[in-house]
Design an enzyme around this catalytic site. Structure first.
Site, mmCIF file in Angstrom:
data_model
loop_
_atom_site.group_PDB
_atom_site.id
_atom_site.type_symbol
_atom_site.label_atom_id
_atom_site.label_comp_id
_atom_site.label_asym_id
_atom_site.label_seq_id
_atom_site.Cartn_x
_atom_site.Cartn_y
_atom_site.Cartn_z
ATOM 1 N N TYR A 84 31.668 40.394 32.003
ATOM 2 C CA TYR A 84 32.116 41.746 32.303
ATOM 3 C C TYR A 84 32.674 42.388 31.014
ATOM 4 O O TYR A 84 33.434 41.749 30.285
ATOM 5 C CB TYR A 84 33.188 41.714 33.401
ATOM 6 C CG TYR A 84 33.833 43.054 33.589
ATOM 7 C CD1 TYR A 84 33.127 44.090 34.162
ATOM 8 C CD2 TYR A 84 35.129 43.284 33.147
ATOM 9 C CE1 TYR A 84 33.693 45.343 34.305
ATOM 10 C CE2 TYR A 84 35.712 44.534 33.290
ATOM 11 C CZ TYR A 84 34.987 45.551 33.867
ATOM 12 O OH TYR A 84 35.556 46.789 33.997
ATOM 13 N N ASP A 144 34.799 33.828 37.301
ATOM 14 C CA ASP A 144 34.908 35.200 37.804
ATOM 15 C C ASP A 144 33.912 35.307 38.961
ATOM 16 O O ASP A 144 32.697 35.290 38.750
ATOM 17 C CB ASP A 144 34.578 36.188 36.676
ATOM 18 C CG ASP A 144 34.777 37.643 37.098
ATOM 19 O OD1 ASP A 144 34.660 37.942 38.307
ATOM 20 O OD2 ASP A 144 35.009 38.489 36.207
HETATM 21 C C1 LIG Z 1 35.075 45.207 37.615
HETATM 22 C C2 LIG Z 1 35.067 43.796 37.129
HETATM 23 C C3 LIG Z 1 36.194 43.244 36.480
HETATM 24 C C4 LIG Z 1 37.416 44.054 36.165
HETATM 25 O O1 LIG Z 1 38.119 44.453 37.301
HETATM 26 P P1 LIG Z 1 38.964 45.840 37.420
HETATM 27 O O2 LIG Z 1 39.473 45.774 38.810
HETATM 28 O O3 LIG Z 1 38.016 46.956 37.150
HETATM 29 O O4 LIG Z 1 40.051 45.772 36.390
HETATM 30 C C5 LIG Z 1 36.131 41.912 36.118
HETATM 31 N N1 LIG Z 1 35.027 41.162 36.338
HETATM 32 C C6 LIG Z 1 33.929 41.661 36.935
HETATM 33 C C7 LIG Z 1 32.739 40.789 37.154
HETATM 34 C C8 LIG Z 1 33.913 42.996 37.349
HETATM 35 O O5 LIG Z 1 32.793 43.500 37.926
#
Ligand SMILES: *Cc1c(COP(=O)(O)O)cnc(C)c1O
Length: 365
Positions: A105, A176
């Protein structure tokens, strides 16, 4: 003070679909509310479980209970996914060796690069779908940061294999799990130490809140993460936590519908002459396409759709699309002509009709 778990324990034999509905509720009692109330307090009368809302509050704790239940660990909620990511990065010792995906990301990738540039960490970049490369790089590392499927290239890691070999060499593993959601994949059950979520996305599901979470298998590690929230200050609001919990009740249904549309539409995209490549792992609620007519065709597609919404983000009830390289910080490993599609819950036929009409009008490659 630690967060108090005041809510009913749901039955662990119940499926995830069921637990998304039952988790994080107040205990059943005559006249007890069905939903945890929004408690808009920064401070609480002394002598009880709550002290100050940066440490925790009833509404935040209810969301943490639910997320912990779905991912099978102990959850700490933050004011955004990036706040959650930074809390984990803040735990790293000076000079820590971090292995991260070539196309993580954007915010995570840029932040890790910044930390490497100032000498705070040592960073090794790998393609997460190259299991041997991940294994080699992660040997002896302090932290293996995985994302699978990746945003927006949709590379899929062999999570079980990567996690196992990283841990054999003593490396901490974070996954993630924003794209898969706990409905499709639970990394802690595969041995990961930490799961990260942008709760902003599918978990909340209605494009109306920014929230993040870290879920740890080890409650002591969750406590360290909670301390980062207390000291760094990225605490979520009670109102946002309430909205996220409300959204999460329909998570399984939304994922099922969105995944169905992606499964039907991805092959149709692959045979459309205006599309030169479809990136779609065969499951999940996202796909990315590359346009034969390059970045101009990608921009035209985003302008011409009527039902699909031209906007960033993903995981909402509405289907969204965007050309990722319109963002200056997006990695140059992402092609200029790539459009990321986030499938929502509209009718599959309407979604395809809208997309195909816009694609038909594009110049072929
Ligand atoms: C959007 C996203 C983030 C960051 O999250 P926010 O809530 O926008 O701060 C992190 N990892 C992935 C895979 C994302 O799609």
């Amino acid at each position: 003070m630690t967060s108090q778990n005041e809510t009913d324990k749901t039955d662990e034999t119940w499926s995830l679909e069921t637990r998304a509905v039952t988790a994080g509720r107040p205990p059943a009692a005559p006249d007890a509310p069905m939903n945890t109330p929004i408690v808009p307090a920064s401070t609480f009368h002394a002598g009880g479980d709550w002290g100050y809302a940066r440490e925790g509050s009833p509404t935040t704790a209810a969301l943490e209970d639910a997320l912990g239940d779905l991912e099978q660990g102990t959850a700490v909620v933050f004011s955004s996914g990036m706040a959650a990511a930074n809390a984990v990065m803040d735990l790293l010792p000076l000079g820590a060796h971090v292995v991260a995906p070539s196309a993580a990301y954007t915010g995570v990738a840029v932040r890790l690069r910044e930390l490497a540039e100032i000498g705070r960490i040592r960073l090794t970049i790998v393609d997460v779908d190259d299991t041997n490369a991940v294994r080699d790089a992660a040997t002896g590392a302090d932290l293996l940061w995985l994302e699978s499927p990746t945003n927006p290239l949709l590379q899929v890691a062999d999570l079980a294999a990567c996690i196992q070999s990283a841990q054999e060499s003593g490396s901490l593993v974070l996954v993630d799990n924003t794209f898969a959601t706990p409905i499709l994949q639970q990394p802690l059950t595969l041995g990961a130490d930490l799961v990260l979520h942008s709760v902003t996305k599918a978990l909340s599901g209605h494009s109306d809140v920014l929230l993040g979470a870290v879920i740890a298998g080890d409650p002591e590690r969750a406590e360290q993460i909670r301390r980062r929230r207390v000291l760094l200050g990225a605490a979520p609001s009670a109102f946002d936590c309430y909205l996220a919990l409300r959204g999460m009740r329909t998570l399984a249904l939304r994922v099922e519908r969105a995944q169905h549309s992606a499964q039907v539409i991805a092959p149709q995209l692959a045979s459309h002459p205006a599309v030169s490549r479809v990136r779609y792992p065969g499951w999940g609620t996202l796909a990315s396409i590359e346009l034969a007519g390059g970045a101009p065709a990608a921009d035209l597609l985003c302008e011409r759709v009527r039902l699909w919404v031209h906007a960033t983000s993903l995981g909402g009830v509405e289907s969204l699309l965007e050309r990722r390289r319109r963002w200056p910080l997006e990695s140059d490993t992402v092609p200029e002509n790539l459009v990321r599609l986030s499938f929502g819950i509209e009718s599959t036929d309407d979604l395809w009709s809208d997309l195909s009409t816009a694609l038909d009008e594009l110049p072929a490659g």
